[in-house]
Write a protein that holds these residues in place. Structure first.
Motif, mmCIF file in Angstrom:
data_model
loop_
_atom_site.group_PDB
_atom_site.id
_atom_site.type_symbol
_atom_site.label_atom_id
_atom_site.label_comp_id
_atom_site.label_asym_id
_atom_site.label_seq_id
_atom_site.Cartn_x
_atom_site.Cartn_y
_atom_site.Cartn_z
ATOM 1 N N PRO A 220 8.724 34.967 -1.637
ATOM 2 C CA PRO A 220 9.357 34.507 -2.883
ATOM 3 C C PRO A 220 9.211 35.557 -3.987
ATOM 4 O O PRO A 220 8.117 36.076 -4.230
ATOM 5 C CB PRO A 220 8.570 33.233 -3.221
ATOM 6 C CG PRO A 220 7.976 32.793 -1.918
ATOM 7 C CD PRO A 220 7.681 34.039 -1.166
ATOM 8 N N TYR A 221 10.330 35.842 -4.655
ATOM 9 C CA TYR A 221 10.274 36.844 -5.713
ATOM 10 C C TYR A 221 11.441 36.654 -6.668
ATOM 11 O O TYR A 221 12.607 36.751 -6.271
ATOM 12 C CB TYR A 221 10.314 38.259 -5.126
ATOM 13 C CG TYR A 221 10.002 39.336 -6.132
ATOM 14 C CD1 TYR A 221 8.691 39.562 -6.544
ATOM 15 C CD2 TYR A 221 11.014 40.124 -6.667
ATOM 16 C CE1 TYR A 221 8.384 40.552 -7.470
ATOM 17 C CE2 TYR A 221 10.718 41.115 -7.603
ATOM 18 C CZ TYR A 221 9.404 41.317 -7.989
ATOM 19 O OH TYR A 221 9.107 42.288 -8.912
ATOM 20 N N ALA A 222 11.123 36.367 -7.919
ATOM 21 C CA ALA A 222 12.115 36.282 -8.994
ATOM 22 C C ALA A 222 13.290 35.375 -8.641
ATOM 23 O O ALA A 222 14.447 35.717 -8.871
ATOM 24 C CB ALA A 222 12.623 37.684 -9.354
ATOM 25 N N GLY A 223 12.992 34.214 -8.076
ATOM 26 C CA GLY A 223 14.033 33.254 -7.743
ATOM 27 C C GLY A 223 14.766 33.541 -6.448
ATOM 28 O O GLY A 223 15.631 32.782 -6.038
ATOM 29 N N GLY A 224 14.410 34.621 -5.778
ATOM 30 C CA GLY A 224 15.031 34.958 -4.496
ATOM 31 C C GLY A 224 13.974 35.387 -3.513
ATOM 32 O O GLY A 224 12.992 34.682 -3.295
ATOM 33 N N GLY A 225 14.159 36.550 -2.911
ATOM 34 C CA GLY A 225 13.188 37.048 -1.953
ATOM 35 C C GLY A 225 12.952 38.532 -2.146
ATOM 36 O O GLY A 225 13.645 39.210 -2.905
ATOM 37 N N ARG A 226 11.944 39.025 -1.445
ATOM 38 C CA ARG A 226 11.586 40.441 -1.514
ATOM 39 C C ARG A 226 10.953 40.826 -0.186
ATOM 40 O O ARG A 226 10.081 40.117 0.319
ATOM 41 C CB ARG A 226 10.590 40.652 -2.653
ATOM 42 C CG ARG A 226 10.067 42.067 -2.805
ATOM 43 C CD ARG A 226 8.897 42.051 -3.781
ATOM 44 N NE ARG A 226 8.562 43.382 -4.263
ATOM 45 C CZ ARG A 226 7.513 43.642 -5.040
ATOM 46 N NH1 ARG A 226 6.714 42.649 -5.416
ATOM 47 N NH2 ARG A 226 7.261 44.872 -5.438
ATOM 48 N N TRP A 227 11.397 41.946 0.391
ATOM 49 C CA TRP A 227 10.851 42.389 1.669
ATOM 50 C C TRP A 227 9.495 43.072 1.474
ATOM 51 O O TRP A 227 9.358 43.966 0.631
ATOM 52 C CB TRP A 227 11.796 43.372 2.349
ATOM 53 C CG TRP A 227 13.085 42.769 2.838
ATOM 54 C CD1 TRP A 227 14.333 43.069 2.410
ATOM 55 C CD2 TRP A 227 13.231 41.777 3.856
ATOM 56 N NE1 TRP A 227 15.272 42.323 3.095
ATOM 57 C CE2 TRP A 227 14.629 41.521 3.990
ATOM 58 C CE3 TRP A 227 12.349 41.073 4.666
ATOM 59 C CZ2 TRP A 227 15.134 40.593 4.893
ATOM 60 C CZ3 TRP A 227 12.850 40.143 5.566
ATOM 61 C CH2 TRP A 227 14.223 39.910 5.685
ATOM 62 N N VAL A 228 8.493 42.640 2.261
ATOM 63 C CA VAL A 228 7.175 43.271 2.234
ATOM 64 C C VAL A 228 6.732 43.494 3.681
ATOM 65 O O VAL A 228 7.164 42.791 4.597
ATOM 66 C CB VAL A 228 6.138 42.395 1.491
ATOM 67 C CG1 VAL A 228 6.599 42.104 0.061
ATOM 68 C CG2 VAL A 228 5.856 41.104 2.240
ATOM 69 N N PRO A 229 5.865 44.485 3.928
ATOM 70 C CA PRO A 229 5.414 44.747 5.306
ATOM 71 C C PRO A 229 4.609 43.581 5.870
ATOM 72 O O PRO A 229 3.832 42.938 5.165
ATOM 73 C CB PRO A 229 4.545 46.003 5.163
ATOM 74 C CG PRO A 229 4.966 46.625 3.870
ATOM 75 C CD PRO A 229 5.348 45.479 2.971
ATOM 76 N N MET A 230 4.773 43.344 7.161
ATOM 77 C CA MET A 230 4.005 42.324 7.870
ATOM 78 C C MET A 230 3.687 42.831 9.262
ATOM 79 O O MET A 230 4.552 43.401 9.944
ATOM 80 C CB MET A 230 4.794 41.014 7.979
ATOM 81 C CG MET A 230 4.013 39.881 8.652
ATOM 82 S SD MET A 230 5.020 38.391 8.947
ATOM 83 C CE MET A 230 5.958 38.896 10.408
ATOM 84 N N ALA A 231 2.458 42.639 9.701
ATOM 85 C CA ALA A 231 2.062 42.941 11.071
ATOM 86 C C ALA A 231 2.424 41.742 11.943
ATOM 87 O O ALA A 231 1.832 40.665 11.796
ATOM 88 C CB ALA A 231 0.568 43.225 11.145
ATOM 89 N N GLY A 232 3.401 41.923 12.820
ATOM 90 C CA GLY A 232 3.856 40.831 13.677
ATOM 91 C C GLY A 232 3.048 40.779 14.967
ATOM 92 O O GLY A 232 3.301 41.545 15.906
ATOM 93 N N LEU A 233 2.072 39.891 15.019
ATOM 94 C CA LEU A 233 1.189 39.778 16.181
ATOM 95 C C LEU A 233 1.949 39.169 17.354
ATOM 96 O O LEU A 233 2.575 38.114 17.224
ATOM 97 C CB LEU A 233 -0.027 38.922 15.826
ATOM 98 C CG LEU A 233 -1.100 38.737 16.906
ATOM 99 C CD1 LEU A 233 -1.705 40.073 17.313
ATOM 100 C CD2 LEU A 233 -2.180 37.789 16.400
ATOM 101 N N THR A 234 1.876 39.809 18.526
ATOM 102 C CA THR A 234 2.658 39.364 19.677
ATOM 103 C C THR A 234 1.962 39.785 20.965
ATOM 104 O O THR A 234 0.934 40.478 20.947
ATOM 105 C CB THR A 234 4.087 39.959 19.599
ATOM 106 O OG1 THR A 234 4.910 39.383 20.602
ATOM 107 C CG2 THR A 234 4.064 41.472 19.778
ATOM 108 N N TRP A 235 2.491 39.358 22.093
ATOM 109 C CA TRP A 235 1.991 39.760 23.416
ATOM 110 C C TRP A 235 0.489 39.480 23.556
ATOM 111 O O TRP A 235 -0.229 40.238 24.214
ATOM 112 C CB TRP A 235 2.279 41.240 23.695
ATOM 113 C CG TRP A 235 3.699 41.537 24.031
ATOM 114 C CD1 TRP A 235 4.798 41.155 23.335
ATOM 115 C CD2 TRP A 235 4.187 42.292 25.147
ATOM 116 N NE1 TRP A 235 5.938 41.625 23.937
ATOM 117 C CE2 TRP A 235 5.594 42.336 25.052
ATOM 118 C CE3 TRP A 235 3.569 42.965 26.202
ATOM 119 C CZ2 TRP A 235 6.398 42.986 25.978
ATOM 120 C CZ3 TRP A 235 4.364 43.628 27.119
ATOM 121 C CH2 TRP A 235 5.766 43.633 27.015
ATOM 122 N N VAL A 236 -0.002 38.419 22.948
ATOM 123 C CA VAL A 236 -1.433 38.103 23.031
ATOM 124 C C VAL A 236 -1.711 37.394 24.357
ATOM 125 O O VAL A 236 -1.064 36.390 24.673
ATOM 126 C CB VAL A 236 -1.866 37.214 21.852
ATOM 127 C CG1 VAL A 236 -3.362 36.931 21.918
ATOM 128 C CG2 VAL A 236 -1.499 37.862 20.527
#
Length: 419
Positions: free
Chosen positions: A75-91
């Protein structure tokens, strides 16, 4: 079983990494080269657990996990904003090493590694939901799966004009051209829909690749793009399955992904429920407040099932809080409980002022003690802290409500693609 010493580090053998995955998830082996099958998880983001005592199979690892570099819309300023995320997978943990601390050490390593790499947020889709809350991930968004009949009517008079001006057409691109078009479309759409996730080119090459083993008499996945004013504004990925009963077509169209603003989703859905030879349309990961529910008449959907969607874990509170904006001011001292991240645990003063948030260390008395999963659940505005408090999962303290009023959003987060 006896405990074992577990060490987690980067995997140094791709064949062994893949063999472990195939054993844990018991998928049919593919004929594609190992490097192709592992695409979407970069080599430096493949990790393996090793045991320093006890017997183990040299052809597999005791445990593995991978990380997809992804972007999360917050959430950012009434819309959205892209931020880095570590997508955990293949566990996965080798069957011979279950319940001996391997998973715990891998998840601890992932949190530490994510912090070392300067990424403040980790996210995942849980195959077994009971596991990850214990390790600090909070359920940040929820969804439903449902089925619709062919020719279902969607009533949305305020959107009809825009939907009618939206052209839906099957993609003719393949390979990297299709990958680029898909990424650009999902980035354009998701930026305005907090909770959305996009991956890098490797992720989309892996998702869009369809080996003969994956198909097995299935239709290749189709990509239906929505275009308005010459710009891709949404897409649907789907596959059809033939079925005939009493000489009548009863096929199923299964939607794997659906992106777009409300008018775009309306145009796509009207097209999807109008394919020849189909009787049923299955929709996955539909948000709880999706406009679809308002467009349908009572009981128009069937097989409606709730599901968890994205789980979020904060690994660096002072870095994560300024990334998003907030709905109300707050000033709360939180005693954060995070046994897997000693740099994270302890007292923080969480301040929101004029929509901007920050966290700073403090020696002041705590207003509330919170497990780290609670802040992860609330981070996208979807995990209602007051509801958790009412359920007895969080302390009965006024600070919980103050935090929630700051974190909440007007609408719950959008659903995220699976990874």
């Amino acid at each position: 079983m006896a405990s074992q010493t577990v060490v987690v580090d980067r995997a140094d053998d791709d064949e062994r990494f893949l063999a472990t995955d195939l054993l844990v998830w018991f998928d049919e082996p593919e004929s594609a080269p190992t490097a192709t099958q592992l695409e979407g998880v970069p080599p430096d983001q493949r990790f393996a657990a090793r045991v320093e005592d006890g017997a183990h199979d040299p052809a597999t690892y005791p445990g593995i996990y991978g990380v997809r570099p992804m972007q999360l819309s917050v959430p950012y300023a009434g819309g959205g904003r892209w931020v880095p995320m570590a997508g955990l997978t293949w566990v996965g943990v080798h069957p011979d090493h279950r319940r001996r601390g391997v998973l715990t050490e891998m998840l601890r390593h992932h949190v530490e590694q994510t912090h070392r790499e300067g990424v403040a947020v980790s996210g995942l889709h849980a195959s077994e939901a009971a596991i990850y809350g214990r390790h600090g991930w909070g359920l940040a968004s929820q969804s439903t799966t449902l089925s619709l009949g062919r020719g279902t009517t969607f009533t949305a008079p305020g959107l009809d004009e825009t939907a009618a001006a939206t052209t839906t057409r099957l993609a003719t691109e393949t390979g990297d051209d299709l990958v680029r078009r898909t990424i650009e479309c999902e980035q354009r759409v998701g930026e305005h829909q907090p909770g959305s996730v996009v991956g890098d080119e490797g992720y989309y090459r892996a998702v869009l690749r369809e080996s003969p083993e994956r198909l097995r008499d299935k239709e290749p996945r189709r990509m239906l793009f929505a275009v308005r004013d010459g710009v891709d504004v949404g897409l649907a990925a789907f596959r059809r399955t033939h079925k005939w009963e009493q000489h009548r077509p009863q096929g199923t169209l299964e939607v794997h992904a659906l992106f777009g603003d409300p008018a775009t989703r309306l145009a796509l859905l009207r097209r999807l429920v109008d394919f020849d030879l189909m009787a049923t349309v299955k929709l996955p990961e539909t948000a709880l407040d999706d406009p679809l529910w308002s467009w349908l008449g009572p009981r128009a959907a069937s097989d409606v099932l709730p599901a968890d969607n994205l789980w979020v874990r904060l690994v660096d509170l002072p870095a994560a809080l300024p990334l998003r904006s907030y709905a109300a001011d707050c000033d709360v001292v939180v005693d954060l409980v995070d046994p897997y991240a000693p740099w994270h645990a302890g007292r923080w003063r969480v301040v929101v002022d004029a929509g901007e948030g920050r966290a700073e260390r403090t020696d002041a008395a705590a207003d509330v003690e919170l497990p780290v999963w609670a802040l992860g659940a609330a981070y996208l505005g979807g995990g209602n802290l007051l509801a958790h408090q009412r359920a007895g999962l969080l302390p009965d303290a006024p600070a919980v409500g103050e935090l929630w009023r700051a974190f909440r959003t007007d609408l719950p987060p959008a659903t995220a693609i699976g990874f």
